[in-house]
Write a protein that holds these residues in place. Structure first.
Motif, short mmCIF file in Angstrom:
data_model
loop_
_atom_site.label_atom_id
_atom_site.label_comp_id
_atom_site.label_asym_id
_atom_site.label_seq_id
_atom_site.Cartn_x
_atom_site.Cartn_y
_atom_site.Cartn_z
N TYR A 1 0.02 -5.76 12.83
CA TYR A 1 -1.16 -5.14 12.20
C TYR A 1 -0.93 -3.64 11.99
O TYR A 1 -1.22 -3.10 10.92
N GLU A 2 -0.41 -2.97 13.02
CA GLU A 2 -0.17 -1.52 12.89
C GLU A 2 0.89 -1.23 11.83
O GLU A 2 0.80 -0.24 11.11
N THR A 3 1.89 -2.11 11.73
CA THR A 3 2.93 -1.93 10.70
C THR A 3 2.33 -2.00 9.30
O THR A 3 2.62 -1.19 8.43
N ILE A 4 1.48 -2.98 9.08
CA ILE A 4 0.85 -3.13 7.77
C ILE A 4 -0.08 -1.96 7.48
O ILE A 4 -0.14 -1.46 6.36
N LYS A 5 -0.80 -1.52 8.48
CA LYS A 5 -1.74 -0.41 8.31
C LYS A 5 -1.05 0.86 7.81
O LYS A 5 -1.61 1.64 7.04
N LYS A 6 0.18 1.06 8.26
CA LYS A 6 0.91 2.28 7.91
C LYS A 6 1.66 2.18 6.59
O LYS A 6 2.31 3.14 6.17
N MET A 7 1.62 1.04 5.94
CA MET A 7 2.34 0.87 4.68
C MET A 7 1.76 1.75 3.59
O MET A 7 0.55 2.01 3.54
N LYS A 8 2.63 2.15 2.69
CA LYS A 8 2.20 2.92 1.53
C LYS A 8 1.31 2.05 0.64
O LYS A 8 1.51 0.86 0.52
N ASP A 9 0.32 2.69 0.04
CA ASP A 9 -0.61 2.06 -0.91
C ASP A 9 -1.65 1.16 -0.24
O ASP A 9 -2.44 0.52 -0.94
N ILE A 10 -1.68 1.10 1.10
CA ILE A 10 -2.72 0.34 1.78
C ILE A 10 -3.92 1.27 2.01
O ILE A 10 -3.84 2.21 2.79
N ALA A 11 -5.02 1.00 1.31
CA ALA A 11 -6.21 1.83 1.47
C ALA A 11 -7.03 1.38 2.68
O ALA A 11 -7.50 2.21 3.46
N ILE A 12 -7.21 0.07 2.83
CA ILE A 12 -7.98 -0.48 3.96
C ILE A 12 -7.25 -1.72 4.47
O ILE A 12 -6.82 -2.56 3.69
N ALA A 13 -7.11 -1.79 5.79
CA ALA A 13 -6.57 -2.99 6.44
C ALA A 13 -7.61 -3.45 7.44
O ALA A 13 -7.80 -2.82 8.49
N ALA A 14 -8.32 -4.52 7.12
CA ALA A 14 -9.42 -5.00 7.95
C ALA A 14 -9.05 -6.32 8.61
O ALA A 14 -9.03 -7.37 7.95
#
Length: 881
Positions: free
Chosen positions: A92-105
């Motif tokens: 989850y933290e990896t995805i959250k830090k990805m470029k172009d991710i505005a919201i990770a819920a």
């Protein structure tokens, strides 16, 4: 050169006026077409953007969570609530830090808890000696009847005081039997990231104000780990969707139990162990003495109102007036998604996809839940109990099973109706977290329609056909504490740059999807532009078909297909219009060259170069293209004035370019034919192309017409093509209007929405048909001009003016008939490619598709027929000699 062109048009006023009329129609048609296209496409794109977009763009799931239906780009409604973890907090933290991710819920489905009430003074066991069963049965409607969700019982003994009392758990004497009932319902607990959820769906704005300081989660709201029991923060939805019923009954077992001897004899037959004892007692027939019911909805609402100290509303049962609650709850079970198997659709025209689900025996590892019948015996979802097994060190040494328990710290109430997600039943995406699924029973077990369709709601049944929505929300750290580091079920992503629906945004989403599936190794599905599509499911219970239910499934990526199909739909209108316009200009150029062949031959004989003749046709093309652009500017100005909008410069630019292309195509055709002119032959015969030889014997008027049409097949093929193209599109539009209710594709009744066919599209086709009539009329005019001598011979032989008119009109009739057949073939081929069907059973469509082009051909032949009838035999034969 310019003066030469103007003098030529002055000499040929009739044909010049016809040319100007054609240019006017082309100009008006292009302006109308581009305004219609911009308006319609803008409307479609806005509709797609507004109606077919979920709250998130991509949903991430654990590996192995794909459904069989995904091969058809379909997802089960609300299936996210059926995923039991699988994504780690590190992922989850990896995805959250990805470029172009505005919201990770993230969403972590923690499991089902039983919300319970304590209601005193409810059992009233008779004083008469007997062995009594105190039964609590929870039932819920599933669309096919009442399903038993739990069937629990305790036993009470009213016996002789000298009789030996059975020492069995769950069996009490009447005096020691508690008169308390404990109605409990299953409720789904889900963990979220409060900050991300507020950004994604506006959960923070759904809080219901109350006197108890109802509020949203803050950063300080965390699960307490050292408390006993642990406490977790909770947001409650006080609105119950439960449709179940608690049925309470006092039953006297049908066993001899009046005398002390009978009582001791019965006691001796009861096994000492809990499980076999209860099995035996449950199987003994009984007589119901008293009974009463309480609705599950009342139980849930009373639980929530008591827990939050808010007034109770709409509770029907007075038995719950003095009910109390225990805020200590246990996570008992989790359930999985339905297992779908593809099934042949009972009605493929309505449901292109059909599936089957079959009930299965519920198996859990916690024997206590099985022994007391706390779960349904069968269900449609896999079930996993969440107990911990420990040894009883206090005496028996047997295994004891503990379900994870917690105490609730209710910080606020929320209303799911205030959450920022679509609530239009025809356009909603049934894939959000907060709404219960819906379905309709549409066919019975014998595939007969259920009319009207019967609505199904299985809320409260954790293993039912429809997924439950959560009534309790907690923070993500609670899931980590109770369910471990891989407790996240799904992550919903909002992407920067993915706000609009376009090819560019789709490419961005595809790139992010590929990255997530490659790096964290999870399953990513693009939900941007998904659409509801009805699918039907066959429901089988223990080998017996109960019926068929219809649900709005999620069609992945439908809107992007809609977007592309829309472009194709609009392109077909543009193509047909431009094709007809180009055919008209080519026909005009061809006819013009036939009329001017002697003139150009003389000019070449006098020393003019071929390049000079090229300049003449280019100047004519440029003037006519400029005329079209000027008229388009006027029409565009009228559109802008009526709509009170600024003029669309891009439309004007495109119209100018298209008109230039159209007339340059005609000039190119003329230039190509100029190169074929031989001065000597053209002056001598008046032709630069030889007519085809036709081996038809002139036995009737029809063969005379066919000989003329085939003899000059090149020019006549232009007439056929100019009518066939708009006829094909008109046939297609008629099919869409009457067979598909005016929509090329539809998301709710079919597959996709591509183009709404309305009156303006028929107006556009009217313009194209008018151009086609002009094209055919001009070619037939030239045919009559070339045949004046032969027509004079016919009149000299006794043909009347009426017979001559009939001859020319018959030519128009045959041109229209051939055009209709070709147009019908093109239209039906298009329909077959798009819809995989050929509407042979539409005689009216076929008749109209053939009758209209015949009518167009006859109309086009009217003026040439009049010119042919005016031929003077003496004068024409004199000139020919």
């Amino acid at each position: 050169m310019l003066r030469f062109v103007i003098n030529h048009w002055r000499r040929q006023r009739g044909k010049f006026i016809l040319t100007l009329i054609g240019a006017l129609i082309i100009s008006a048609g292009l302006s109308l077409m581009f305004n219609l296209t911009d308006s319609s496409q803008g409307t479609v794109e806005q509709t797609l953007q507004k109606k077919w977009s979920s709250a998130y763009d991509i949903v991430v799931r654990p590996k192995g969570s794909q459904l069989a239906s995904e091969s058809n780009d379909l997802l089960e409604p609300n299936y996210l609530n059926g995923i039991d973890g699988g994504i780690s907090f590190k992922q989850y933290e990896t995805i959250k830090k990805m470029k172009d991710i505005a919201i990770a819920a993230p969403v972590a489905v923690m499991g089902y808890v039983k919300l319970g009430l304590r209601v005193d003074e409810q059992w009233d066991v008779p004083d008469k000696p007997g062995f009594y069963r105190l039964r609590e049965t929870l039932t819920s409607p599933n669309g096919f009847g009442e399903k038993i969700l739990s069937d629990e019982a305790i036993y009470s003994v009213n016996a002789n005081q000298n009789a030996r009392v059975a020492d069995i758990p769950g069996v009490f004497t009447t005096k020691s039997t508690s008169r308390i009932i404990y109605p409990r319902t299953f409720s789904l607990l889900v963990a979220i990231d409060p900050e991300a959820e507020a950004k994604l769906v506006g959960l923070d704005r759904s809080i219901i104000p109350s006197k108890e300081n109802s509020r949203y989660f803050t950063k300080n709201d965390k699960a307490t780990e050292k408390a006993n029991p642990n406490t977790i923060p909770i947001l409650l939805n006080p609105n119950s969707f439960n449709q179940g019923t608690f049925q309470y009954s006092i039953e006297r077992l049908d066993v001899p139990f009046c005398t002390q001897k009978q009582q001791n004899t019965f006691y001796s037959k009861i096994p000492k162990d809990f499980t076999p004892a209860f099995k035996m007692l449950n199987e003994i027939p009984s007589k119901t003495i008293k009974k009463f019911t309480i609705s599950s909805k009342d139980v849930e609402q009373k639980f929530f109102s008591t827990l939050t100290n808010t007034p109770t509303k709409n509770i029907q049962s007075s038995r719950l007036d003095n009910a109390t609650i225990a805020d200590y709850l246990q996570l008992e079970i989790t359930t999985g998604p339905l297992t779908y198997r593809p099934e042949k659709s009972p009605y493929t025209t309505r449901w292109s996809n059909a599936y089957q689900v079959e009930s299965q025996k519920i198996q859990v590892t916690n024997p206590f839940l099985k022994d007391i019948n706390a779960l349904p015996k069968t269900g449609y979802r896999s079930t996993h109990s969440l107990e911990k097994k420990v040894k009883d060190t206090m005496g028996s040494g047997n295994d004891i099973y503990y379900s994870p328990g917690f105490s609730m710290n209710v910080i606020g109430l929320y209303d799911s109706n205030k959450i920022r997600v679509s609530k239009d039943p025809l356009n909603e995406l049934p894939m959000e977290t907060y709404r219960p699924s819906s379905a309709d029973l549409v066919l019975d077990a014998n595939r007969k329609p259920v009319n009207p369709a019967k609505s199904i709601n299985t809320s409260g049944d954790p293993v039912g056909l429809l997924t439950n929505s959560p009534n309790m929300l907690t923070t993500l750290d609670s899931a980590q504490q109770y369910r471990g580091n891989k407790s996240i079920s799904s992550i919903r992503l909002k992407i920067k740059g993915g706000e609009t629906l376009s090819e560019k945004s789709d490419q961005l989403l595809q790139q992010i999807k590929a990255t997530i599936e490659r790096d964290p190794g999870l399953v990513a599905t693009i939900t941007k532009g998904s659409s509801p599509q009805p699918a039907v499911t066959k429901v089988v219970e223990q080998g017996k078909t109960l019926g068929w239910i219809e649900q709005p499934w999620v069609h992945i990526g439908a809107a992007m297909t809609i977007f592309r199909e829309t472009s194709v739909g609009f392109s077909s209108v543009i193509f047909a219009m431009l094709a007809v316009a180009i055919v008209y200009v080519l026909a005009t150029s061809y006819v013009s060259m036939l009329a001017r062949r002697k003139e150009f031959a003389v000019l070449l004989a006098l020393g003019w170069r071929t390049k000079d003749l090229y300049k003449i046709v280019l100047i004519e093309a440029a003037i006519l293209a400029g005329f079209v652009s000027t008229v388009a500017l006027i029409v565009e100005g009228i559109f802008s004035y009526v709509r009170n909008e600024a003029m669309n410069g891009w439309s004007l630019l495109w119209i100018a370019l298209f008109s230039l292309v159209i007339y340059l195509a005609g000039a190119t055709w003329s230039a190509w034919t100029i190169r074929r002119i031989s001065p000597y032959e053209a002056i001598k015969t008046g032709e630069y192309a030889k007519a085809a030889r036709v081996g038809l014997k002139l036995r009737s008027t029809v063969t005379l017409v066919l000989k003329e049409l085939i003899g000059k097949w090149k020019r006549n093929s232009l007439s056929v093509l100019s009518i066939a193209l708009p006829t094909a599109l008109l046939t297609f539009f008629l099919f869409v209007t009457f067979h598909l209710q005016g929509v090329l594709y539809t998301s709710w009744l079919g597959q996709f929405v591509a183009l709404q066919v309305g009156p303006m599209h028929y107006v556009t086709m009217g313009v194209a048909i008018t151009i086609a009539i002009l094209t055919t009329g001009e070619i037939m005019w030239q045919n009559v001009t070339d045949r004046r001598a032969s027509l004079a011979v016919l009149k000299a032989l006794g043909w009347t003016n009426g017979a001559i008119r009939q001859l020319i009109v018959l030519e128009g009739f045959l041109v229209g008939l051939i055009s209709g057949v070709i147009g019908l073939i093109i239209a039906y081929t298009t329909i077959y490619v798009l819809y995989d069907l050929v509407p042979w059973n539409e005689p009216l469509l076929i008749g109209v598709s053939l009758a209209l082009p015949i009518l167009f051909g006859v109309i086009a032949a009217f003026i040439p027929a009049q010119l042919a009838a005016r031929v003077q035999p003496y004068q024409e034969l004199k000139d020919a000699s």
